[in-house]
Design a protein around this motif. Sequence first.
Motif, PDB file in Angstrom:
ATOM      1  N   VAL B  25      12.171 -22.640 -19.457  1.00  0.00           N
ATOM      2  CA  VAL B  25      12.681 -21.291 -19.279  1.00  0.00           C
ATOM      3  C   VAL B  25      14.199 -21.334 -19.276  1.00  0.00           C
ATOM      4  O   VAL B  25      14.805 -22.387 -19.094  1.00  0.00           O
ATOM      5  CB  VAL B  25      12.149 -20.655 -17.981  1.00  0.00           C
ATOM      6  CG1 VAL B  25      10.650 -20.468 -18.047  1.00  0.00           C
ATOM      7  CG2 VAL B  25      12.532 -21.496 -16.776  1.00  0.00           C
ATOM      8  N   LEU B  26      14.786 -20.207 -19.495  1.00  0.00           N
ATOM      9  CA  LEU B  26      16.241 -20.139 -19.583  1.00  0.00           C
ATOM     10  C   LEU B  26      16.890 -20.418 -18.236  1.00  0.00           C
ATOM     11  O   LEU B  26      16.385 -20.010 -17.190  1.00  0.00           O
ATOM     12  CB  LEU B  26      16.664 -18.759 -20.090  1.00  0.00           C
ATOM     13  CG  LEU B  26      16.279 -18.455 -21.541  1.00  0.00           C
ATOM     14  CD1 LEU B  26      16.498 -16.977 -21.851  1.00  0.00           C
ATOM     15  CD2 LEU B  26      17.081 -19.325 -22.497  1.00  0.00           C
ATOM     16  N   GLN B  27      18.023 -21.098 -18.302  1.00  0.00           N
ATOM     17  CA  GLN B  27      18.771 -21.459 -17.104  1.00  0.00           C
ATOM     18  C   GLN B  27      20.217 -20.973 -17.254  1.00  0.00           C
ATOM     19  O   GLN B  27      20.663 -20.660 -18.362  1.00  0.00           O
ATOM     20  CB  GLN B  27      18.791 -22.986 -16.933  1.00  0.00           C
ATOM     21  CG  GLN B  27      17.434 -23.646 -16.957  1.00  0.00           C
ATOM     22  CD  GLN B  27      16.653 -23.486 -15.663  1.00  0.00           C
ATOM     23  OE1 GLN B  27      17.219 -23.103 -14.641  1.00  0.00           O
ATOM     24  NE2 GLN B  27      15.367 -23.785 -15.697  1.00  0.00           N
ATOM     25  N   VAL B  28      20.922 -20.951 -16.143  1.00  0.00           N
ATOM     26  CA  VAL B  28      22.356 -20.666 -16.193  1.00  0.00           C
ATOM     27  C   VAL B  28      23.024 -21.708 -17.093  1.00  0.00           C
ATOM     28  O   VAL B  28      22.744 -22.900 -16.997  1.00  0.00           O
ATOM     29  CB  VAL B  28      22.966 -20.703 -14.780  1.00  0.00           C
ATOM     30  CG1 VAL B  28      24.492 -20.666 -14.847  1.00  0.00           C
ATOM     31  CG2 VAL B  28      22.450 -19.538 -13.946  1.00  0.00           C
ATOM     32  N   GLY B  29      23.876 -21.224 -17.986  1.00  0.00           N
ATOM     33  CA  GLY B  29      24.530 -22.104 -18.949  1.00  0.00           C
ATOM     34  C   GLY B  29      23.901 -22.051 -20.324  1.00  0.00           C
ATOM     35  O   GLY B  29      24.519 -22.481 -21.307  1.00  0.00           O
ATOM     36  N   ASP B  30      22.663 -21.545 -20.399  1.00  0.00           N
ATOM     37  CA  ASP B  30      21.994 -21.403 -21.697  1.00  0.00           C
ATOM     38  C   ASP B  30      22.541 -20.193 -22.458  1.00  0.00           C
ATOM     39  O   ASP B  30      23.064 -19.244 -21.862  1.00  0.00           O
ATOM     40  CB  ASP B  30      20.484 -21.216 -21.520  1.00  0.00           C
ATOM     41  CG  ASP B  30      19.784 -22.502 -21.099  1.00  0.00           C
ATOM     42  OD1 ASP B  30      20.402 -23.574 -21.221  1.00  0.00           O
ATOM     43  OD2 ASP B  30      18.632 -22.411 -20.644  1.00  0.00           O
ATOM     44  N   LYS B  31      22.361 -20.251 -23.761  1.00  0.00           N
ATOM     45  CA  LYS B  31      22.704 -19.102 -24.604  1.00  0.00           C
ATOM     46  C   LYS B  31      21.565 -18.084 -24.532  1.00  0.00           C
ATOM     47  O   LYS B  31      20.397 -18.447 -24.660  1.00  0.00           O
ATOM     48  CB  LYS B  31      22.886 -19.572 -26.044  1.00  0.00           C
ATOM     49  CG  LYS B  31      23.374 -18.507 -27.006  1.00  0.00           C
ATOM     50  CD  LYS B  31      24.860 -18.545 -27.145  1.00  0.00           C
ATOM     51  CE  LYS B  31      25.310 -17.625 -28.283  1.00  0.00           C
ATOM     52  NZ  LYS B  31      26.791 -17.541 -28.316  1.00  0.00           N
ATOM     53  N   MET B  32      21.923 -16.847 -24.347  1.00  0.00           N
ATOM     54  CA  MET B  32      20.910 -15.792 -24.341  1.00  0.00           C
ATOM     55  C   MET B  32      20.333 -15.653 -25.746  1.00  0.00           C
ATOM     56  O   MET B  32      21.078 -15.477 -26.712  1.00  0.00           O
ATOM     57  CB  MET B  32      21.566 -14.474 -23.905  1.00  0.00           C
ATOM     58  CG  MET B  32      20.604 -13.340 -23.657  1.00  0.00           C
ATOM     59  SD  MET B  32      19.555 -13.622 -22.225  1.00  0.00           S
ATOM     60  CE  MET B  32      18.191 -12.522 -22.634  1.00  0.00           C
TER      61      MET B  32
END
Lengths: 166, 63
Positions: B25-32
């Motif tokens: 799952v997406l985390q802080v620092g990932d590209k939306m």
Amino acid sequence: MAIDFQGSVKATAFVAHAHATYANVVDSANLFGDLFGFQAIPNAVFVDETGIIRYMKFGGFDIRMPADKVLAEGFAGSPNLEDLAAQSERGYAFEDEEARRLYRDGLERFKSGDLKSALTLWRSSVSLVPNNWIVRKQIWALENPEKFYSGEVDFDWQKVQIAAGR
Amino acid sequence: MWYIYRSRMIPNGRTGGTEAGMTAVLQVGDKMPIFELPTMEGQAVGLEDFAGKRFIIFMWASW
């Protein structure tokens, strides 16, 4: 963004009541649930001008609360976003893959009109992750619409359901 | 189908995903990732509408 598998039909009245002036979308397919993996709302995700996710909070984000308001205003105006990451809260992450699969399968059954199978799958999902409010409360809303959509949401009734383990 | 989701466009290799597995799952620092969802009135709103801007996605529900 309304996380509502029943779609805009149910969500529209709440947007009107809030006099919201920003873009309001509906995620009836659980797209964002899959992307972020949360099991409670309200949530917030902050995205910077380059498209990088800088902050997220799962469960309990409320712009009316001073701490959340400060975070949001800081995000809007600060040249330095490095400190935001450490303040993220993913306490309500939905990490059980089997439970997520059951929820998603139930969603597909629901969309195809097979409500009975959908509810069975969703209940199986909740049995694995009892604190998954995304699944549990949508079951409640579907089976007891009068507790959600006839005036004010009946939170006292919800407390009774929780106490009874439903 | 009214939404677009391209898991392969996530630059750090996460697959998130709606079809092929849900392990990351997406985390802080990932590209939306690119997304597009309908407004209450049925108009499409997506990531491209916020290009070059900071924005907050607030998630709530009727239930």
